[in-house]
Design an enzyme around this catalytic site. Structure first.
Site, PDB file in Angstrom:
ATOM      1  N   THR A  13     -12.485  82.304 -55.566  1.00 19.25           N
ATOM      2  CA  THR A  13     -13.441  82.765 -54.542  1.00 19.25           C
ATOM      3  C   THR A  13     -12.728  83.258 -53.281  1.00 19.25           C
ATOM      4  OG1 THR A  13     -14.934  81.068 -55.341  1.00 19.25           O
ATOM      5  CG2 THR A  13     -15.469  82.026 -53.217  1.00 19.25           C
ATOM      6  N   ALA A  33      -2.089  94.169 -36.606  1.00 11.49           N
ATOM      7  CA  ALA A  33      -0.824  93.568 -37.039  1.00 11.49           C
ATOM      8  C   ALA A  33       0.372  94.433 -36.648  1.00 11.49           C
ATOM      9  CB  ALA A  33      -0.849  93.384 -38.556  1.00 11.49           C
ATOM     10  N   ALA A  43      -0.840  85.497 -58.580  1.00 14.69           N
ATOM     11  CA  ALA A  43      -0.893  84.608 -59.748  1.00 14.69           C
ATOM     12  C   ALA A  43      -2.305  84.069 -59.889  1.00 14.69           C
ATOM     13  CB  ALA A  43       0.081  83.451 -59.571  1.00 14.69           C
ATOM     14  N   LYS A 105      -5.897  72.190 -47.086  1.00 15.09           N
ATOM     15  CA  LYS A 105      -5.922  71.079 -46.111  1.00 15.09           C
ATOM     16  C   LYS A 105      -5.349  69.790 -46.665  1.00 15.09           C
ATOM     17  CE  LYS A 105      -9.830  72.212 -48.132  1.00 15.09           C
ATOM     18  NZ  LYS A 105     -11.086  72.881 -48.029  1.00 15.09           N
ATOM     19  N   ILE A 136     -13.989  79.353 -38.349  1.00 15.15           N
ATOM     20  CA  ILE A 136     -13.835  79.048 -36.917  1.00 15.15           C
ATOM     21  C   ILE A 136     -12.337  78.962 -36.606  1.00 15.15           C
ATOM     22  CG2 ILE A 136     -14.398  77.457 -35.038  1.00 15.15           C
ATOM     23  CD1 ILE A 136     -16.517  76.181 -36.826  1.00 15.15           C
ATOM     24  N   GLY A 187     -19.635  78.497 -54.034  1.00 16.26           N
ATOM     25  CA  GLY A 187     -18.192  78.503 -53.734  1.00 16.26           C
ATOM     26  C   GLY A 187     -17.832  77.705 -52.499  1.00 16.26           C
ATOM     27  N   ASP A 201     -12.341  65.467 -47.868  1.00 16.65           N
ATOM     28  CA  ASP A 201     -12.031  66.807 -47.353  1.00 16.65           C
ATOM     29  C   ASP A 201     -12.107  66.811 -45.812  1.00 16.65           C
ATOM     30  OD1 ASP A 201     -11.855  69.873 -47.840  1.00 16.65           O
ATOM     31  OD2 ASP A 201     -13.606  69.631 -46.545  1.00 16.65           O
ATOM     32  N   LYS A 205      -9.060  67.450 -42.881  1.00 21.16           N
ATOM     33  CA  LYS A 205      -9.173  68.364 -41.735  1.00 21.16           C
ATOM     34  C   LYS A 205      -9.019  67.609 -40.412  1.00 21.16           C
ATOM     35  CE  LYS A 205     -12.186  71.392 -44.437  1.00 21.16           C
ATOM     36  NZ  LYS A 205     -13.573  71.595 -44.863  1.00 21.16           N
ATOM     37  N   GLY A 304     -16.661  79.149 -47.869  1.00 24.50           N
ATOM     38  CA  GLY A 304     -17.087  80.386 -48.523  1.00 24.50           C
ATOM     39  C   GLY A 304     -16.013  81.460 -48.410  1.00 24.50           C
TER      40      GLY A 304
HETATM   41  N1  HSE Z   1     -15.207  72.310 -49.499  1.00 22.47           N
HETATM   42  C1  HSE Z   1     -14.977  72.703 -48.157  1.00 22.47           C
HETATM   43  C2  HSE Z   1     -16.266  72.530 -47.380  1.00 22.47           C
HETATM   44  C3  HSE Z   1     -14.521  74.131 -48.117  1.00 22.47           C
HETATM   45  O1  HSE Z   1     -17.326  72.372 -47.994  1.00 22.47           O
HETATM   46  O2  HSE Z   1     -16.231  72.516 -46.165  1.00 22.47           O
HETATM   47  C4  HSE Z   1     -13.934  74.541 -46.807  1.00 22.47           C
HETATM   48  O3  HSE Z   1     -12.801  73.808 -46.471  1.00 22.47           O
END
Ligand code: HSE
Length: 438
Positions: A13, A33, A43, A105, A136, A187, A201, A205, A304
């Protein structure tokens, strides 16, 4: 000037999003740039599979090591996720003298200290804006935009999937599993979606943000982590009745010099008037409070293809611009020079003081609430509000919801243990922290 030659690991994605974005905004990106950015080699696990992007000018392979060993490439973009083989691939790319851009992350939170050391030794850049809060530019905001501040705290919604689920539970009373399946289709979710719903997750972060905010080494294993899988639509409805919304928050708080830093991810009741309570769907928002700036807020899509590609391409533009810069003069990975990182300790969650929402199944009989109130009173825990709901037909116990004033987590744990030991309380007590964010 010649184009920046890029190798891409992963054409899912986000990978397809990056290819499409580089094509769609080609001229704008090249102007920013100062050089054209070209993906030459990529890959993918199944190179022959149809893609959501054109791969006409890209050499495709199933072997990611072929890409990181390609001497023609200056930059490797890693979008395969997970710890291995991503770690091995990035280290090999760095050892080959290539700059790396990653959205990973988990990799930065758990192996960033090692990766940065390698990159420093080789004089290459590691850029990871896409690892936190999708579109962001929060890393840039804290690392550069707030460089004059002493950061006191940050609190945010930094997992789009869990926020999407909680939002649908609130507005549509939809089932958890059904909403999660939709987030996967869109996604947003990780390859292992338990990382999203169990707070892992968000903890990855938060680890990264806290290091950049406070200048401490990455310490993922010190983050307290609790997810949203125990949150019921009843909790969402009771919270609403009390004037709150339930959100999965990542909170990092510097308690003052020597007093330590607390790092935690957990669901929380947030007063409905607060901006964070109204961040819905896949949107993320991070509130950063510093001295002298005060409270600042950053809001945008957290997951996304488009938002994540936006961050990856911003990093590619930085790498293109900084390519010839003396490594000593580049912005440090974690905002502070490595020899200047702080040894301020990370304190355990039992030392954190906050308010609580408690929900318990209580026998509908005289004296039951008095027993619960006595336990809380004995622990010097002050009650702010109590809600008792109607029993379901044919059931002799009722949901009781209690909101407390601020108390140390350790003290609350002891009180909950005593409440659960009462014969008149059925099952476990549900505990959700209440964060006023003031
Ligand atoms: N799975 C993560 C989320 C994707 O839902 O925030 C972005 O890091």
């Amino acid at each position: 000037m010649s184009a920046v030659k890029v190798g891409l690991l992963g054409l899912g994605t986000v990978g397809a999003g990056v290819v499409n974005l580089l094509a769609r905004n080609h001229d704008e990106i090249a102007r920013r740039a100062g050089r054209e950015i070209q993906i030459l080699h990529a890959a993918a696990r199944h190179p022959d599979r149809p893609r959501d992007c054109s791969t006409e000018h890209i050499r495709l392979t199933a072997d990611p090591f072929e890409v990181v060993d390609n001497p023609e490439l200056e930059v490797i973009v890693e979008l395969i996720g997970g710890e291995e083989p991503a770690r091995e691939l990035l280290l090999r790319a760095i050892d080959n003298g290539k700059h790396v851009v990653t959205a990973n992350k988990a990799l930065i939170a758990k192996h960033g200290n090692e990766i940065f050391e390698h990159a420093r030794a080789k004089g290459v850049t590691v850029a990871f804006e896409a690892a936190v809060a999708g579109g962001i530019p929060i890393i840039k905001a804290i690392r550069e935009g707030l460089a004059g501040n002493r950061i006191q705290s940050l609190a945010g919604i930094i997992n789009g999937t869990s926020n999407f689920i909680l939002t649908e539970m609130f507005y549509q009373q939809r089932e958890f599993a059904d909403v999660l399946a939709e987030a996967q289709r869109l996604g947003y979710a990780e390859a292992d979606p338990t990382f999203d719903i169990e707070g892992v997750d968000a903890a990855h972060k938060l680890t990264i943000l806290a290091s950049i905010a406070f200048g401490i080494p990455l310490q993922f294993d010190k983050v307290y982590v609790e997810g949203i899988s125990q949150i019921t639509t009843d909790d969402v409805a009771y919270a609403q009745e009390l004037g709150y919304r339930i959100k999965l928050l990542g909170i990092a708080h510097h308690r003052g010099a020597g007093a330590g830093i607390s790092l935690r991810v957990h669901p929380a009741l947030v007063p409905e008037r607060r901006v964070l309570a109204n961040v819905d769907g896949v949107m993320n928002a991070v509130m950063v409070t510093g001295d002298p700036v005060g409270a600042t807020l950053y809001y945008g899509p957290g997951a996304g293809a488009g938002p994540t590609a936006s961050a990856v391409v911003a990093d590619l533009v930085d790498v293109a611009r900084e390519n010839n810069m003396d490594p000593e003069h580049r912005v440090p990975y974690l905002a502070f020079q490595s020899h200047d990182l702080s040894d301020e300790p990370v304190v355990g969650v039992e030392n954190v003081e906050t308010r609580y929402y408690l929900r318990m199944d209580a026998q509908d009989a005289p004296g039951v609430l008095a027993d619960v109130a006595r336990i809380l009173g004995d622990a010097s825990i002050s009650i702010e509000a109590i809600l008792q709901k109607q029993p379901a037909p044919g059931v002799d116990h009722v949901p009781v919801i209690i909101l407390t004033h601020r108390v140390l987590e350790g003290r609350m744990n002891d009180a909950i243990e005593r409440i659960e030991a009462l014969e008149t309380i059925h099952g476990r007590v549900t505990r959700i922290r209440v964060e006023h964010l003031d």
